[in-house]
Design a protein around this motif. Structure first.
Motif, PDB file in Angstrom:
ATOM      1  N   LEU A  34       0.837  -1.203   0.000  1.00  0.00           N
ATOM      2  CA  LEU A  34       0.000   0.000   0.000  1.00  0.00           C
ATOM      3  C   LEU A  34       0.867   1.247   0.000  1.00  0.00           C
ATOM      4  CD1 LEU A  34      -2.629  -0.954   2.739  1.00  0.00           C
ATOM      5  CD2 LEU A  34      -2.847  -1.175   0.248  1.00  0.00           C
ATOM      6  N   MET A  35       0.367   2.287  -0.687  1.00  0.00           N
ATOM      7  CA  MET A  35       1.055   3.568  -0.709  1.00  0.00           C
ATOM      8  C   MET A  35       0.011   4.673  -0.780  1.00  0.00           C
ATOM      9  SD  MET A  35       4.102   2.668  -3.372  1.00  0.00           S
ATOM     10  CE  MET A  35       5.066   4.105  -2.996  1.00  0.00           C
ATOM     11  N   GLY A  36       0.431   5.898  -0.510  1.00  0.00           N
ATOM     12  CA  GLY A  36      -0.452   7.043  -0.637  1.00  0.00           C
ATOM     13  C   GLY A  36      -1.674   6.926   0.259  1.00  0.00           C
ATOM     14  N   ASP A  37      -2.808   7.431  -0.234  1.00  0.00           N
ATOM     15  CA  ASP A  37      -4.033   7.442   0.567  1.00  0.00           C
ATOM     16  C   ASP A  37      -4.473   6.060   1.025  1.00  0.00           C
ATOM     17  OD1 ASP A  37      -4.236  10.170   0.479  1.00  0.00           O
ATOM     18  OD2 ASP A  37      -5.878  10.229  -0.966  1.00  0.00           O
ATOM     19  N   ALA A  38      -4.155   5.030   0.283  1.00  0.00           N
ATOM     20  CA  ALA A  38      -4.529   3.673   0.701  1.00  0.00           C
ATOM     21  C   ALA A  38      -3.863   3.312   2.017  1.00  0.00           C
ATOM     22  CB  ALA A  38      -4.147   2.661  -0.374  1.00  0.00           C
ATOM     23  N   ALA A  39      -2.690   3.860   2.264  1.00  0.00           N
ATOM     24  CA  ALA A  39      -1.944   3.561   3.479  1.00  0.00           C
ATOM     25  C   ALA A  39      -2.076   4.645   4.541  1.00  0.00           C
ATOM     26  CB  ALA A  39      -0.457   3.376   3.142  1.00  0.00           C
ATOM     27  N   HIS A  40      -2.244   5.887   4.089  1.00  0.00           N
ATOM     28  CA  HIS A  40      -2.209   6.993   5.053  1.00  0.00           C
ATOM     29  C   HIS A  40      -2.982   8.213   4.561  1.00  0.00           C
ATOM     30  CE1 HIS A  40       0.893   8.859   2.490  1.00  0.00           C
ATOM     31  NE2 HIS A  40       1.471   7.657   2.469  1.00  0.00           N
ATOM     32  N   ALA A  41      -4.282   8.058   4.322  1.00  0.00           N
ATOM     33  CA  ALA A  41      -5.097   9.216   3.945  1.00  0.00           C
ATOM     34  C   ALA A  41      -4.977  10.272   5.031  1.00  0.00           C
ATOM     35  CB  ALA A  41      -6.552   8.797   3.755  1.00  0.00           C
ATOM     36  N   ILE A  42      -5.070  11.529   4.614  1.00  0.00           N
ATOM     37  CA  ILE A  42      -4.795  12.633   5.519  1.00  0.00           C
ATOM     38  C   ILE A  42      -5.814  13.737   5.316  1.00  0.00           C
ATOM     39  CG2 ILE A  42      -3.210  13.682   3.866  1.00  0.00           C
ATOM     40  CD1 ILE A  42      -1.444  14.504   6.183  1.00  0.00           C
ATOM     41  N   VAL A  43      -6.150  14.443   6.380  1.00  0.00           N
ATOM     42  CA  VAL A  43      -7.036  15.598   6.248  1.00  0.00           C
ATOM     43  C   VAL A  43      -6.270  16.720   5.537  1.00  0.00           C
ATOM     44  CG1 VAL A  43      -8.507  14.998   8.202  1.00  0.00           C
ATOM     45  CG2 VAL A  43      -6.472  16.395   8.584  1.00  0.00           C
ATOM     46  N   PRO A  44      -6.966  17.630   4.866  1.00  0.00           N
ATOM     47  CA  PRO A  44      -6.299  18.552   3.935  1.00  0.00           C
ATOM     48  C   PRO A  44      -5.707  19.821   4.531  1.00  0.00           C
ATOM     49  CG  PRO A  44      -8.649  18.879   3.822  1.00  0.00           C
ATOM     50  CD  PRO A  44      -8.426  17.716   4.768  1.00  0.00           C
ATOM     51  N   PHE A  45      -5.455  19.887   5.815  1.00  0.00           N
ATOM     52  CA  PHE A  45      -5.110  21.164   6.424  1.00  0.00           C
ATOM     53  C   PHE A  45      -3.634  21.549   6.341  1.00  0.00           C
ATOM     54  CE2 PHE A  45      -8.935  19.517   8.507  1.00  0.00           C
ATOM     55  CZ  PHE A  45      -9.819  20.429   7.948  1.00  0.00           C
ATOM     56  N   TYR A  46      -2.856  20.791   5.650  1.00  0.00           N
ATOM     57  CA  TYR A  46      -1.487  21.186   5.290  1.00  0.00           C
ATOM     58  C   TYR A  46      -1.290  21.069   3.787  1.00  0.00           C
ATOM     59  CZ  TYR A  46       1.947  22.498   8.794  1.00  0.00           C
ATOM     60  OH  TYR A  46       2.712  23.190   9.688  1.00  0.00           O
ATOM     61  N   GLY A  47      -2.234  20.466   3.103  1.00  0.00           N
ATOM     62  CA  GLY A  47      -2.108  20.291   1.658  1.00  0.00           C
ATOM     63  C   GLY A  47      -0.999  19.323   1.297  1.00  0.00           C
ATOM     64  N   GLN A  48      -0.748  18.332   2.133  1.00  0.00           N
ATOM     65  CA  GLN A  48       0.370  17.408   1.900  1.00  0.00           C
ATOM     66  C   GLN A  48      -0.067  16.007   1.502  1.00  0.00           C
ATOM     67  OE1 GLN A  48       3.891  18.056   2.084  1.00  0.00           O
ATOM     68  NE2 GLN A  48       2.951  20.048   1.783  1.00  0.00           N
ATOM     69  N   GLY A  49      -1.357  15.781   1.290  1.00  0.00           N
ATOM     70  CA  GLY A  49      -1.824  14.438   0.966  1.00  0.00           C
ATOM     71  C   GLY A  49      -1.189  13.878  -0.285  1.00  0.00           C
ATOM     72  N   MET A  50      -1.318  14.582  -1.397  1.00  0.00           N
ATOM     73  CA  MET A  50      -0.746  14.095  -2.645  1.00  0.00           C
ATOM     74  C   MET A  50       0.780  14.102  -2.565  1.00  0.00           C
ATOM     75  SD  MET A  50      -1.259  15.363  -6.613  1.00  0.00           S
ATOM     76  CE  MET A  50      -2.936  15.797  -6.300  1.00  0.00           C
ATOM     77  N   ASN A  51       1.320  15.137  -1.932  1.00  0.00           N
ATOM     78  CA  ASN A  51       2.769  15.216  -1.805  1.00  0.00           C
ATOM     79  C   ASN A  51       3.320  14.020  -1.035  1.00  0.00           C
ATOM     80  OD1 ASN A  51       5.315  16.737  -2.099  1.00  0.00           O
ATOM     81  ND2 ASN A  51       5.220  16.781   0.122  1.00  0.00           N
ATOM     82  N   SER A  52       2.666  13.635   0.056  1.00  0.00           N
ATOM     83  CA  SER A  52       3.190  12.504   0.824  1.00  0.00           C
ATOM     84  C   SER A  52       3.055  11.199   0.040  1.00  0.00           C
ATOM     85  CB  SER A  52       2.523  12.404   2.199  1.00  0.00           C
ATOM     86  OG  SER A  52       1.151  12.167   2.090  1.00  0.00           O
ATOM     87  N   GLY A  53       2.029  11.085  -0.822  1.00  0.00           N
ATOM     88  CA  GLY A  53       1.916   9.914  -1.696  1.00  0.00           C
ATOM     89  C   GLY A  53       3.044   9.870  -2.719  1.00  0.00           C
ATOM     90  N   PHE A  54       3.342  11.032  -3.316  1.00  0.00           N
ATOM     91  CA  PHE A  54       4.468  11.097  -4.259  1.00  0.00           C
ATOM     92  C   PHE A  54       5.781  10.807  -3.542  1.00  0.00           C
ATOM     93  CE2 PHE A  54       2.000  14.197  -7.118  1.00  0.00           C
ATOM     94  CZ  PHE A  54       1.590  13.176  -7.950  1.00  0.00           C
ATOM     95  N   GLU A  55       5.885  11.301  -2.306  1.00  0.00           N
ATOM     96  CA  GLU A  55       7.086  11.048  -1.518  1.00  0.00           C
ATOM     97  C   GLU A  55       7.243   9.545  -1.256  1.00  0.00           C
ATOM     98  OE1 GLU A  55       8.665  13.969   1.629  1.00  0.00           O
ATOM     99  OE2 GLU A  55       7.632  12.407   2.769  1.00  0.00           O
ATOM    100  N   ASP A  56       6.111   8.840  -1.014  1.00  0.00           N
ATOM    101  CA  ASP A  56       6.166   7.376  -0.882  1.00  0.00           C
ATOM    102  C   ASP A  56       6.852   6.774  -2.100  1.00  0.00           C
ATOM    103  OD1 ASP A  56       4.651   7.501   1.457  1.00  0.00           O
ATOM    104  OD2 ASP A  56       2.805   6.753   0.518  1.00  0.00           O
ATOM    105  N   CYS A  57       6.397   7.192  -3.282  1.00  0.00           N
ATOM    106  CA  CYS A  57       6.949   6.643  -4.535  1.00  0.00           C
ATOM    107  C   CYS A  57       8.427   6.964  -4.672  1.00  0.00           C
ATOM    108  CB  CYS A  57       6.193   7.213  -5.742  1.00  0.00           C
ATOM    109  SG  CYS A  57       4.450   6.774  -5.788  1.00  0.00           S
ATOM    110  N   PHE A  58       8.786   8.208  -4.390  1.00  0.00           N
ATOM    111  CA  PHE A  58      10.180   8.642  -4.507  1.00  0.00           C
ATOM    112  C   PHE A  58      11.081   7.850  -3.567  1.00  0.00           C
ATOM    113  CE2 PHE A  58      13.661  11.354  -3.058  1.00  0.00           C
ATOM    114  CZ  PHE A  58      14.287  11.633  -4.266  1.00  0.00           C
TER     115      PHE A  58
END
Length: 190
Positions: A54-78
């Protein structure tokens, strides 16, 4: 429970009266854009044998109050790509330690995001809070190697979320002491 048009209008007039003149269709917009609950996902492990990862929201969905949801998913991939380049095998036994470290880091991001929500909700209209932010900005400008605002650490750096959270806690303690001193001495002005 569905609110009546009168209830919605009363709510807007009470809490957002300045919005009404610039939102002539506020009632229609309110009805067409329903709110929903915000959720976070925390699970462990993120993998099952050599079958699923699992990666991204499947592993760690996040509330949007830092705007880091997609970024942390991309960071998973990186970071996973870096790990694969080093280890040459996606399902090496050491993947578990990598995933656990990443899981802890994304949990820190979730905590940061909820803390930011509380800050935005409760403090942004408070004059002491605004003064604190000005002092932090002054520290950062005059001592950039010693003080990086938490928001900048999270949003504009590659500092791991766990490290940003730890530094943010230390900086918050320092700022609380400064703000207490300011109340006693009146040294800083807004």
């Amino acid at each position: 429970q569905e609110s009546s048009d009168e209830d919605v209008t009363k709510y807007f007039k009470t809490y957002f009266p300045d919005v009404l003149p610039v939102m002539p269709n506020y009632l229609g917009d309110f009805r067409q854009n329903p709110s929903c609950q915000l959720v976070q996902t925390r699970c462990s492990p993120w993998n099952y044998s050599d079958k699923i990862l699992l990666m991204g929201d499947a592993a760690h969905a996040i509330v949007p109050f830092y705007g880091q949801g997609m970024n942390s998913g991309f960071e998973d991939c990186f970071l996973l790509n870096e790990w694969i380049n080093e280890n040459k095998n996606l399902f090496d036994l050491e993947i578990n330690s990598f995933l656990e470290k990443r899981r802890i880091d994304t949990m820190a991001m979730q905590d940061l995001s909820m803390n930011n929500f509380i800050e935005m909700r409760d403090k942004t209209a408070d004059s002491n809070f605004l003064l604190q932010k000005k002092i932090e900005q002054w520290f950062s400008i005059n001592n950039p190697k010693k003080w990086t605002p938490l928001y900048s650490m999270v949003t504009f750096s590659d500092i791991p979320y766990t490290e940003a959270l730890k530094r943010g806690i230390v900086q918050d303690r320092i700022m609380k002491e400064i703000m207490i001193k300011n109340k006693l001495t009146g040294e800083f002005n807004v």
